[in-house]
Design a protein around this motif. Structure first.
Motif, PDB file in Angstrom:
ATOM      1  N   THR A   1       0.833  -1.210   0.000  1.00 53.06           N
ATOM      2  CA  THR A   1       0.000   0.000   0.000  1.00 53.06           C
ATOM      3  C   THR A   1       0.859   1.248   0.000  1.00 53.06           C
ATOM      4  OG1 THR A   1      -1.583  -1.256   1.304  1.00 53.06           O
ATOM      5  CG2 THR A   1      -1.958   1.112   1.165  1.00 53.06           C
TER       6      THR A   1
ATOM      7  N   ASN B   1       2.331   1.718  -3.481  1.00 50.15           N
ATOM      8  CA  ASN B   1       1.345   2.221  -4.446  1.00 50.15           C
ATOM      9  C   ASN B   1       1.019   3.687  -4.209  1.00 50.15           C
ATOM     10  OD1 ASN B   1       1.237  -0.224  -5.745  1.00 50.15           O
ATOM     11  ND2 ASN B   1      -0.519  -0.982  -4.591  1.00 50.15           N
ATOM     12  N   ASN B   2       0.909   4.064  -2.932  1.00 49.77           N
ATOM     13  CA  ASN B   2       0.601   5.458  -2.604  1.00 49.77           C
ATOM     14  C   ASN B   2       1.726   6.382  -3.045  1.00 49.77           C
ATOM     15  OD1 ASN B   2      -1.800   4.695  -1.495  1.00 49.77           O
ATOM     16  ND2 ASN B   2      -1.114   4.786   0.632  1.00 49.77           N
TER      17      ASN B   2
END
Length: 226
Positions: free
Chosen positions: A118, A121-122
């Protein structure tokens, strides 16, 4: 508040290419948030100077401090850490053409110790937005224009929130209107607090986007007074 702590300092540094001294007694510093051009004709030592700053060439004489790392006392194992603190943008894009934009960026994050999917991806989404390529994650490099590919390279250099971005002729292969767009990307990155040292032979940019100028000439680096 910007700290006035320099992100890069060279003091009486000698820059060698192999055994040949290309620049002698180099002293200058770059503070947080500075934008500095490095100019000089081909063969004047610009690239050797930049390579010394990101430890591709060893600093043999003098002192150097980049992002808190002493170049004159750098251990080989410190080099990856140093390079995480500086972003490097080359003229030839050096992207992997067999994988998407997102996977190009993910490769760098994994190589520099990121593990949480996560978070990765952020961060990828953030840097692509920063360079104006928010929708390009899934594209392959060959589907992008030269200017867009160079933006991906800039995004890649920003992944680990470097203190300074070192760019070697980043607009060298781009036509003038695209070079302008890349300069605007650099300016917004710089305005957000990242120092930039950019080697260029595009003197139009110096007039259009004035900043500090260091010139490599006759084996020395001199600051041009504006």
């Amino acid at each position: 508040m910007f700290s006035t702590e320099p992100v890069l300092t060279l003091t009486h540094a000698d820059i060698y290419q192999g055994t040949k001294l290309v620049l002698g007694d180099v002293s200058f510093q770059i503070n947080k948030g500075d934008f500095v051009y490095l100019i000089g004709r081909t063969g004047s030592g610009k690239s050797s100077l930049l390579k010394t700053l990101y430890a591709d060439l060893w600093l043999q004489n003098g002192k150097g401090l980049v992002a808190g790392y002493p170049l004159d006392a750098l251990k080989p194992r410190d080099i990856p850490q140093l390079r995480r603190k500086i972003g490097i943008v080359f003229q030839d894009f050096q992207l992997f053409f067999d994988r998407s934009v997102e996977d190009n960026l993910k490769f760098v994050l994994k190589a520099t110790g990121w593990t949480n999917k996560t978070d990765m991806n952020n961060r990828i989404a953030e840097v692509l937005m920063q360079v104006g390529l928010g929708t390009a994650q899934k594209k392959m490099p060959h589907q992008l224009s030269g200017g867009e590919q160079q933006r991906v390279v800039v995004a890649r250099a920003m992944l680990n929130e470097p203190q300074i971005l070192i760019a070697d002729e980043p607009t060298g292969n781009l036509d003038p209107s695209v070079a302008d767009q890349i300069m605007k990307v650099f300016q917004s990155i710089n305005n957000a607090g990242t120092a930039i040292l950019m080697a260029t032979h595009n003197y139009d940019l110096l007039h259009k986007y004035p900043a500090r100028v260091l010139r490599c000439q006759d084996g020395q680096v001199v600051e041009l007074k504006g």
